[in-house]
Design a protein around this motif. Structure first.
Motif, PDB file in Angstrom:
ATOM      1  N   UNK A 169      -2.794  -1.464   1.595  1.00 53.49           N
ATOM      2  CA  UNK A 169      -1.865  -1.448   0.470  1.00 53.49           C
ATOM      3  C   UNK A 169      -1.031  -0.169   0.438  1.00 53.49           C
ATOM      4  N   UNK A 170      -1.662   0.944   0.779  1.00 47.27           N
ATOM      5  CA  UNK A 170      -0.966   2.237   0.804  1.00 47.27           C
ATOM      6  C   UNK A 170       0.145   2.209   1.856  1.00 47.27           C
ATOM      7  N   UNK A 171      -0.191   1.729   3.049  1.00 41.58           N
ATOM      8  CA  UNK A 171       0.793   1.685   4.129  1.00 41.58           C
ATOM      9  C   UNK A 171       1.927   0.719   3.771  1.00 41.58           C
ATOM     10  N   UNK A 172       1.544  -0.442   3.236  1.00 39.17           N
ATOM     11  CA  UNK A 172       2.564  -1.424   2.874  1.00 39.17           C
ATOM     12  C   UNK A 172       3.463  -0.868   1.768  1.00 39.17           C
ATOM     13  N   UNK A 173       2.832  -0.204   0.782  1.00 39.80           N
ATOM     14  CA  UNK A 173       3.595   0.385  -0.317  1.00 39.80           C
ATOM     15  C   UNK A 173       4.596   1.422   0.178  1.00 39.80           C
ATOM     16  N   UNK A 174       4.172   2.263   1.119  1.00 42.66           N
ATOM     17  CA  UNK A 174       5.081   3.280   1.674  1.00 42.66           C
ATOM     18  C   UNK A 174       6.237   2.602   2.400  1.00 42.66           C
ATOM     19  N   UNK A 175       5.922   1.523   3.104  1.00 38.46           N
ATOM     20  CA  UNK A 175       6.964   0.805   3.855  1.00 38.46           C
ATOM     21  C   UNK A 175       7.962   0.168   2.891  1.00 38.46           C
ATOM     22  N   UNK A 176       7.430  -0.396   1.783  1.00 36.53           N
ATOM     23  CA  UNK A 176       8.315  -1.015   0.787  1.00 36.53           C
ATOM     24  C   UNK A 176       9.300   0.017   0.243  1.00 36.53           C
ATOM     25  N   UNK A 177       8.813   1.298   0.096  1.00 33.69           N
ATOM     26  CA  UNK A 177       9.713   2.363  -0.390  1.00 33.69           C
ATOM     27  C   UNK A 177      10.637   2.883   0.698  1.00 33.69           C
ATOM     28  N   UNK A 178      10.600   2.252   1.850  1.00 34.07           N
ATOM     29  CA  UNK A 178      11.569   2.595   2.879  1.00 34.07           C
ATOM     30  C   UNK A 178      11.101   3.619   3.907  1.00 34.07           C
ATOM     31  N   UNK A 179       9.805   3.968   3.871  1.00 28.66           N
ATOM     32  CA  UNK A 179       9.315   4.938   4.845  1.00 28.66           C
ATOM     33  C   UNK A 179       8.763   4.227   6.067  1.00 28.66           C
ATOM     34  N   UNK A 180       9.129   4.705   7.236  1.00 26.09           N
ATOM     35  CA  UNK A 180       8.612   4.093   8.458  1.00 26.09           C
ATOM     36  C   UNK A 180       7.147   4.500   8.617  1.00 26.09           C
ATOM     37  N   UNK A 181       6.278   3.505   8.623  1.00 26.55           N
ATOM     38  CA  UNK A 181       4.843   3.774   8.500  1.00 26.55           C
ATOM     39  C   UNK A 181       4.046   3.047   9.583  1.00 26.55           C
ATOM     40  N   UNK A 182       3.064   3.747  10.127  1.00 29.79           N
ATOM     41  CA  UNK A 182       2.113   3.121  11.056  1.00 29.79           C
ATOM     42  C   UNK A 182       0.720   3.260  10.465  1.00 29.79           C
ATOM     43  N   UNK A 183      -0.076   2.216  10.582  1.00 38.68           N
ATOM     44  CA  UNK A 183      -1.445   2.298  10.088  1.00 38.68           C
ATOM     45  C   UNK A 183      -2.389   1.993  11.252  1.00 38.68           C
ATOM     46  N   UNK A 184      -3.348   2.905  11.461  1.00 33.83           N
ATOM     47  CA  UNK A 184      -4.259   2.802  12.612  1.00 33.83           C
ATOM     48  C   UNK A 184      -5.654   2.434  12.131  1.00 33.83           C
ATOM     49  N   UNK A 185      -6.257   1.461  12.780  1.00 38.72           N
ATOM     50  CA  UNK A 185      -7.646   1.092  12.483  1.00 38.72           C
ATOM     51  C   UNK A 185      -8.570   1.876  13.422  1.00 38.72           C
ATOM     52  N   UNK A 186      -9.379   2.751  12.847  1.00 34.88           N
ATOM     53  CA  UNK A 186     -10.321   3.545  13.657  1.00 34.88           C
ATOM     54  C   UNK A 186     -11.695   2.893  13.745  1.00 34.88           C
ATOM     55  N   UNK A 187     -11.845   1.723  13.149  1.00 36.81           N
ATOM     56  CA  UNK A 187     -13.174   1.104  13.098  1.00 36.81           C
ATOM     57  C   UNK A 187     -13.393   0.254  14.354  1.00 36.81           C
ATOM     58  N   UNK A 199       0.646   0.145  -6.517  1.00 35.99           N
ATOM     59  CA  UNK A 199       2.042   0.596  -6.545  1.00 35.99           C
ATOM     60  C   UNK A 199       2.149   1.966  -7.206  1.00 35.99           C
ATOM     61  N   UNK A 200       1.373   2.129  -8.293  1.00 36.74           N
ATOM     62  CA  UNK A 200       1.342   3.446  -8.952  1.00 36.74           C
ATOM     63  C   UNK A 200       0.837   4.522  -7.990  1.00 36.74           C
ATOM     64  N   UNK A 201      -0.194   4.153  -7.223  1.00 30.90           N
ATOM     65  CA  UNK A 201      -0.767   5.105  -6.255  1.00 30.90           C
ATOM     66  C   UNK A 201       0.313   5.606  -5.301  1.00 30.90           C
ATOM     67  N   UNK A 202       1.088   4.660  -4.779  1.00 35.05           N
ATOM     68  CA  UNK A 202       2.130   5.034  -3.813  1.00 35.05           C
ATOM     69  C   UNK A 202       3.181   5.919  -4.494  1.00 35.05           C
ATOM     70  N   UNK A 203       3.556   5.534  -5.722  1.00 36.41           N
ATOM     71  CA  UNK A 203       4.569   6.321  -6.442  1.00 36.41           C
ATOM     72  C   UNK A 203       4.087   7.741  -6.675  1.00 36.41           C
ATOM     73  N   UNK A 204       2.844   7.871  -7.134  1.00 34.76           N
ATOM     74  CA  UNK A 204       2.309   9.212  -7.397  1.00 34.76           C
ATOM     75  C   UNK A 204       2.211  10.014  -6.111  1.00 34.76           C
ATOM     76  N   UNK A 205       1.803   9.348  -5.024  1.00 33.79           N
ATOM     77  CA  UNK A 205       1.696  10.051  -3.746  1.00 33.79           C
ATOM     78  C   UNK A 205       3.056  10.607  -3.338  1.00 33.79           C
TER      79      UNK A 205
END
Lengths: 280, 269
Positions: free
Chosen positions: B22-40, B239-245
C-alpha cells in the motif's frame, strides 16, 4: 632498582581470594565413540602481573617474601604473569628458570611472560611459560614512580611494591539513545549513565553504579566485579531483574507493586537487594 | 535523491507486506517512481498482494546472481506505470544474499527510482538484516500487543547498530511507527495496548494507525493493495500514511470507537 607486582584487571571475572583456573567451562565427555573428548572454550581471567624492574634474584626474593607476607591469602597459589619490558637492557641477563623456581618457592604459579623480546620469548618457552601477546600496561611506567601515598611502604628501599588493585575513577559511560531489546551495554571500570529508557529484554551492566534517567524495564547489573557499594538509580522502576555485585532479584508480575514505576535506588544490604523510593 | 525505505517489524503476520504494497502504491499514485522489493526469499507474498504473481519470470536472486538483468526482473504494475515490483525467489534460499550483491541492485535502482521500498521478512535472520542494511528510513510495523512491540524494539536496536548508516557513522535511519490491526473497541476493553503505550515503549514518532478491517483481507485476496480501496477505513488510513510520509500534517483518524451520527457524518463535525 624497583620491581612491583600490580594486579591489573585483564578481564571481567570477579577477583577471587584464590584465583584458579576454571575447569567448569570445559566439559569432558567420553561416553560414545566419535563424540568429542573435550570442548575448547575461550575464557577470561584476572591475573596478577609481576612487573620486574630488577634481574637480581636475591633482591626479588627478599622483597617478594616481605610483600607476600602482607597479602598471603590473596596470592597463595596465584598464577602470575611476568612482565619484562621494564628491564630494558638487563633483560637478557635474567635467569628465567631460576626465577620460576623462586616464584614457586613462595607459592606463586608463573604461567607466562609478556612484553618479551624474541630472545626472551624463546627462553620463556624453554622454561615452560606461555608468551602472552598484547595487554600493554594500562598504567604507564611513570605511574610506579608517582608518590605512592596509598601503600605503606617499609622503611627499607623497596624492590617489590605489592599494590592492591588501585581504584581509578574512569569517566562514566553515557548512553543517550534508548537501550532496546537484545542490546547489551557494559560500562567497564566505572559508572553507566543512561538518559533514555532501558527497554524490556535489554541489559545494562557496569562495574560501578548505574543511573537511568528514564524507565528501567529490562535488566540492570551494577558492581559486576564485586563492588558491594554499587547502586542502581532509575526514574521509573519497571525492571525484569536487578543485581548488585552478583546478588540479584527478579520481578515477576506484581512482586514489586509498592515501588513499581517509582523513582528508586537499588543497593545491597548485606547480601540482600534493597529498593527504596527516592526523594523521601 | 532517491530514498530507500525498509518496512520491517521483527514479528511475523503484523502487516509488513500489506503495508509495503500500500505504501509503494500510494507513493506511485502521488507521482513518485517507486520500486518495491520482496526480501522474503522462499516465502514470497508481495507479488500476490500486488496481483502480479503470474507475471513473475525472473526474481531478485536471479538479478543478484547475474542470471537476469534488473530490467528483465522488474514487473511493472498494471494500474500504475511508475510502480515496479522486484519479486523474491520462491525456490532459492536466503544465502544468495550478500551485501555486495544486494548493494549493487539497490545502487542500480537508486539511479532511476525516487523511492525503493524493501519489504522485510519476519525475524532477524539474513533476509531481514539485508532488507534493513541499506535503508535511509524505516517503517516499523507493530500490532497493539506486547510481543509485537518487543520485537519491534529489537528491530529498532538492530537498525541503530547493524545498518550501513550505523556502520559508517552516518546520520541514523529515520524511524516511523506504523500501528496496524488497531481495534479501538479492543483497546477500550484493555485487550490491546493504546497508541500512547506503544509510543512510550518504543519512543519513535507515530506515522499512522491502520484500523483492523476486513477490507485488508479482501484486498489481499483480490491482489489489489488496500490503499486503492478508498471507501474502507484501512484504505484511507494508508492514504494518510503516505501523505504524512511526504510531509503533510494530518490528524490521526480511526483512533476511537465513537460512531458519528448520520447528520454529523453528512455535515462534518
Amino acid at each position: 632498582m624497583q620491581s612491583d607486582v600490580d594486579n591489573k584487571t585483564e578481564a571481567m571475572l570477579p577477583l577471587d581470594d584464590n584465583p584458579k583456573f576454571d575447569f567448569s567451562s570445559t566439559s569432558i565427555s567420553r561416553s560414545e565413540p566419535g563424540s568429542a573428548a573435550l570442548e575448547i572454550k575461550g575464557s577470561m581471567f584476572t591475573l596478577p602481573v609481576l612487573r620486574l624492574q630488577s634481574v637480581d634474584l636475591a633482591l626479588i626474593a627478599e622483597d617478594l617474601s616481605q610483600r607476600l607476607a602482607q597479602h598471603l591469602r590473596f596470592f597463595k597459589h596465584a598464577p602470575v604473569v611476568i612482565e619484562l619490558d621494564h628491564l630494558d637492557d638487563q633483560a637478557s641477563v635474567l635467569d628465567l628458570p631460576a626465577l620460576c623456581v623462586l616464584l614457586r618457592q613462595v607459592h606463586l604459579v608463573p604461567v607466562g611472560v609478556r612484553q618479551a623480546s624474541p630472545e626472551q620469548a624463546e627462553a620463556a618457552i624453554a622454561a615452560g611459560l606461555a608468551v602472552l601477546k598484547g595487554g600493554s600496561s594500562a598504567t604507564p611506567r611513570s605511574a610506579s614512580s608517582l608518590p605512592s601515598s596509598q601503600e605503606k611502604t617499609t622503611t627499607a628501599p623497596s624492590n617489590v611494591e605489592m599494590a592492591a588493585p588501585k581504584p581509578v575513577a574512569l569517566p562514566a559511560k553515557v548512553i543517550s539513545q534508548p537501550v532496546r531489546s537484545g542490546q547489551k551495554i557494559y560500562a567497564r571500570g566505572g559508572d553507566l549513565v543512561v538518559l533514555a529508557a532501558v527497554n524490556a529484554g535489554a541489559e545494562v551492566i557496569a562495574d560501578g553504579n548505574i543511573h537511568i534517567y528514564a524507565p528501567l524495564r529490562g535488566r540492570a547489573l551494577a558492581g559486576v566485579l564485586g563492588d558491594n557499594s554499587a547502586s542502581i538509580f532509575t526514574q521509573s522502576m519497571e525492571a525484569e531483574l536487578v543485581a548488585v555485585a552478583g546478588n540479584y532479584q527478579v520481578f515477576e508480575d506484581g512482586s514489586a507493586k509498592d515501588i513499581y514505576s517509582r523513582a528508586v535506588r537499588i543497593f545491597l544490604d548485606g547480601t540482600h537487594i534493597k529498593i527504596i523510593p527516592l526523594g523521601q | 535523491m532517491s530514498k530507500v525505505v525498509v518496512v520491517t517489524s521483527g514479528k511475523g503476520g503484523v502487516g509488513k507486506t500489506t503495508t509495503s504494497a500500500s505504501f509503494a502504491t500510494g507513493l506511485a499514485i502521488r507521482g513518485h517512481k517507486t520500486a518495491v522489493i520482496d526480501f522474503d526469499v522462499g516465502l514470497r507474498n508481495l507479488d500476490l498482494i500486488m496481483g502480479c504473481e503470474r507475471r513473475v519470470v525472473y526474481d531478485f536472486v536471479n538479478v543478484i546472481n547475474g542470471e537476469a538483468s534488473l530490467k528483465q526482473a522488474l514487473i511493472r504494475d498494471k494500474a500504475h506505470n511508475n510502480l515496479f515490483i522486484l519479486p523474491a525467489s520462491q525456490t532459492r534460499d536466503k544465502d544468495a544474499f550478500t551485501i555486495e550483491g544486494v548493494g549493487k541492485v539497490i545502487d542500480e535502482l537508486r539511479e532511476s527510482f525516487d523511492y525503493i521500498i524493501c519489504d522485510s521478512p519476519a525475524g532477524i535472520e539474513k533476509g531481514a538484516m539485508m532488507a534493513l542494511y541499506f535503508a535511509d528510513e524505516a517503517l516499523i510495523v507493530t500490532n497493539p500487543e506486547v510481543s509485537s512491540v518487543r520485537d519491534s524494539d529489537r528491530i529498532l536496536g538492530l537498525l541503530g547498530a547493524k545498518s550501513k548508516r550505523a556502520e559508517e557513522d552516518l546520520e541514523p535511519i529515520k524511524e516511523h511507527l506504523v500501528v496496524t490491526r488497531y481495534s479501538a473497541s479492543r483497546v477500550e476493553t484493555g485487550e490491546m495496548l493504546t497508541i500512547e503505550d506503544i509510543q512510550e515503549l518504543l519512543g519513535i514518532d507515530l506515522l499512522a494507525v491502520i484500523p483492523e478491517s476486513g477490507a485488508v483481507l479482501h484486498a489481499s485476496n483480490a491482489g489489489v493493495p488496500v490503499v486503492r480501496d478508498e471507501v474502507s477505513n484501512s484504505g484511507q488510513a494508508y492514504q494518510d500514511l503516505v501523505s504524512r510520509f511526504l510531509g503533510e500534517d494530518l490528524p490521526m483518524r480511526f483512533l476511537d470507537t465513537k460512531k458519528k451520527s448520520f447528520l454529523k457524518r453528512l455535515f462534518g463535525t
